[in-house]
Enzyme design. Structure first.
Site, PDB file in Angstrom:
ATOM      1  N   ASN A  73       0.821  -1.210   0.000  1.00  0.00           N
ATOM      2  CA  ASN A  73       0.000   0.000   0.000  1.00  0.00           C
ATOM      3  C   ASN A  73       0.852   1.256   0.000  1.00  0.00           C
ATOM      4  O   ASN A  73       1.943   1.295   0.569  1.00  0.00           O
ATOM      5  CB  ASN A  73      -0.979   0.000   1.192  1.00  0.00           C
ATOM      6  CG  ASN A  73      -0.398   0.669   2.425  1.00  0.00           C
ATOM      7  OD1 ASN A  73      -0.422   1.902   2.544  1.00  0.00           O
ATOM      8  ND2 ASN A  73       0.162  -0.121   3.335  1.00  0.00           N
ATOM      9  N   ALA A  74       0.310   2.267  -0.662  1.00  0.00           N
ATOM     10  CA  ALA A  74       0.892   3.609  -0.589  1.00  0.00           C
ATOM     11  C   ALA A  74      -0.291   4.564  -0.556  1.00  0.00           C
ATOM     12  O   ALA A  74      -0.649   5.192  -1.543  1.00  0.00           O
ATOM     13  CB  ALA A  74       1.783   3.880  -1.784  1.00  0.00           C
ATOM     14  N   GLY A  76      -0.596   7.156   1.409  1.00  0.00           N
ATOM     15  CA  GLY A  76      -0.142   8.544   1.499  1.00  0.00           C
ATOM     16  C   GLY A  76      -0.802   9.305   2.637  1.00  0.00           C
ATOM     17  O   GLY A  76      -1.031  10.508   2.541  1.00  0.00           O
ATOM     18  N   LEU A  77      -1.102   8.577   3.719  1.00  0.00           N
ATOM     19  CA  LEU A  77      -1.620   9.201   4.947  1.00  0.00           C
ATOM     20  C   LEU A  77      -2.909  10.008   4.736  1.00  0.00           C
ATOM     21  O   LEU A  77      -3.094  11.067   5.338  1.00  0.00           O
ATOM     22  CB  LEU A  77      -0.558  10.097   5.603  1.00  0.00           C
ATOM     23  CG  LEU A  77       0.731   9.405   6.054  1.00  0.00           C
ATOM     24  CD1 LEU A  77       1.717  10.443   6.603  1.00  0.00           C
ATOM     25  CD2 LEU A  77       0.444   8.343   7.123  1.00  0.00           C
ATOM     26  N   ASN A 131       3.633   7.325  14.450  1.00  0.00           N
ATOM     27  CA  ASN A 131       4.033   6.655  13.210  1.00  0.00           C
ATOM     28  C   ASN A 131       5.299   7.363  12.734  1.00  0.00           C
ATOM     29  O   ASN A 131       5.220   8.460  12.183  1.00  0.00           O
ATOM     30  CB  ASN A 131       2.910   6.774  12.180  1.00  0.00           C
ATOM     31  CG  ASN A 131       3.330   6.277  10.811  1.00  0.00           C
ATOM     32  OD1 ASN A 131       4.410   5.729  10.641  1.00  0.00           O
ATOM     33  ND2 ASN A 131       2.461   6.476   9.834  1.00  0.00           N
ATOM     34  N   CYS A 134       7.575   8.348   8.556  1.00  0.00           N
ATOM     35  CA  CYS A 134       7.240   9.502   7.718  1.00  0.00           C
ATOM     36  C   CYS A 134       8.520  10.233   7.367  1.00  0.00           C
ATOM     37  O   CYS A 134       9.399  10.364   8.213  1.00  0.00           O
ATOM     38  CB  CYS A 134       6.350  10.489   8.480  1.00  0.00           C
ATOM     39  SG  CYS A 134       4.825   9.785   9.053  1.00  0.00           S
ATOM     40  N   GLY A 222       0.754  -7.979   5.906  1.00  0.00           N
ATOM     41  CA  GLY A 222       0.058  -9.265   5.788  1.00  0.00           C
ATOM     42  C   GLY A 222       0.942 -10.456   6.114  1.00  0.00           C
ATOM     43  O   GLY A 222       2.053 -10.294   6.645  1.00  0.00           O
TER      44      GLY A 222
END
Ligand SMILES: Cc1cc2nc3c(=O)[nH]c(=O)nc-3n(C[C@H](O)[C@H](O)[C@H](O)COP(=O)(O)O)c2cc1C
Length: 313
Positions: A73-74, A76-77, A131, A134, A222
């Site tokens: 996944n990307a 992008g917050l 998180n 970043c 996953g």
């Protein structure tokens, strides 16, 4: 064998969880998605999507790609931003009798501090999870979480502004030795660690030659990452967290009750469930139920009895 009464309760810093099963950031928004399937109060904790100071749209699609044993996944917050979170999302979560851990992201140290301080002052925030995967715009875009000095600086800046909530630092696995960043976070004042975030990856369309994700690279999650996550939880627990009594929230590929037992044995006090929710949204309650039976079968009265318990012969 007489099976003991099992009490699933655990504590993560100052957060009393009724069981060790939490959601993982970014895989169930602010709780609404899962609340359509079950009462969130059955969980040990809810971990929200990353919140930034301002709302973010995230990257344009495609921002998800399925892999043979996981998900890239990307996103992008993408998130509603601090103000809307406090005004709309947090009050909705307060309807459930479950501790809320808010995941925080930012591009600068100051942004993290501002968001974390506002959340600490809000009612209904039990934990703040940083998180740190970043890019730090002030240091040329390198992730806070891969540079121990930048990570320590970030946690030291946030620490004095988080007085009430439990401060959790979510470590990036994209490092040579997780013990180094785990130590930096704990020595800078983290109350707990969570690990792991996603592993950087790439998916390519073999015929067009184009990257599948608009962002080119993404984060792998996953079942594919579970052994990596277990190894890193073990290493962080042995080298840093275990001896200092700092609890670990373990995550990466948790889907079945056996996975939960493995994470506890590696050194986690509780686990978060992310990608598995896309396969079965009711994974959380299923794990809570399954864990009771599994612990009774092992003769354990509490998940705490298993934490760090690897039989090395
Ligand atoms: C679609 C998606 C979105 C995510 N968004 C975030 C996020 O906003 N903040 C964060 O700290 N982690 C985020 N993560 C990482 C997860 O919280 C978790 O660390 C990782 O996926 C490993 O757990 P899993 O294998 O159970 O999914 C995201 C993961 C996925 C799959």
């Amino acid at each position: 064998m007489i099976r003991p009464e099992v009490d699933l309760g655990v504590t993560l810093g100052r957060i009393a969880m009724r069981n060790p099963i939490a959601t993982a950031s970014g895989c169930s928004g602010y709780g609404e998605e899962l609340a359509r399937f079950y009462d969130l109060s059955v969980l040990g904790a809810i971990v929200t999507k990353s919140i930034t100071l301002k709302p973010r749209e995230g990257h344009p699609p495609p921002r998800l790609a399925e892999t043979r044993a996981g998900l890239l996944n990307a996103i992008g917050l993408a998130n509603v931003g601090l103000e809307a979170f406090l005004g709309e999302k947090l009050p909705a979560l307060a309807a459930y009798d479950v501790p809320v851990i808010v995941n925080v992201a930012g591009a600068t140290r100051e942004e993290y501090v501002e968001v974390a301080a506002a959340l600490d002052a809000a009612r209904g925030v039990a934990g703040i999870e940083l998180n740190v995967s970043c890019p730090n715009v002030k240091q040329g875009g390198i992730e806070f979480g891969v540079d121990p000095a930048a990570l320590a600086g970030l946690v030291e800046a946030v620490r004095p502004r988080v007085a009430r909530a439990t401060l959790i630092v979510k470590l990036s696995p994209n490092v040579t030795d997780i013990a180094v960043t785990a130590r930096a976070a704990v020595e800078a004042g983290a109350d707990a660690l969570s690990l792991i975030n996603t592993l950087r990856g790439l998916a390519v369309d073999p015929w067009t030659g184009r990257p599948v994700l608009t962002n080119v690279t993404g984060g792998l999650s996953g079942p594919a990452i579970k052994p990596v996550a277990l190894y890193m939880v073990r290493r962080a627990w042995e080298q840093v967290a275990g001896p200092r009594g700092v609890p670990i929230l373990g995550l990466g590929g948790v889907q079945f009750v056996e996975d939960v037992l493995e994470f506890l044995r590696a050194g986690a006090t509780a686990v978060s469930v992310g990608t598995a929710n896309f396969v079965d949204p009711e994974t959380g309650p299923r794990l809570v139920e399954g864990l009771k039976g599994a612990l009774a079968r092992l003769g354990c009265g509490s998940p705490r009895d298993l934490v760090g318990r690897l039989d090395l012969g």
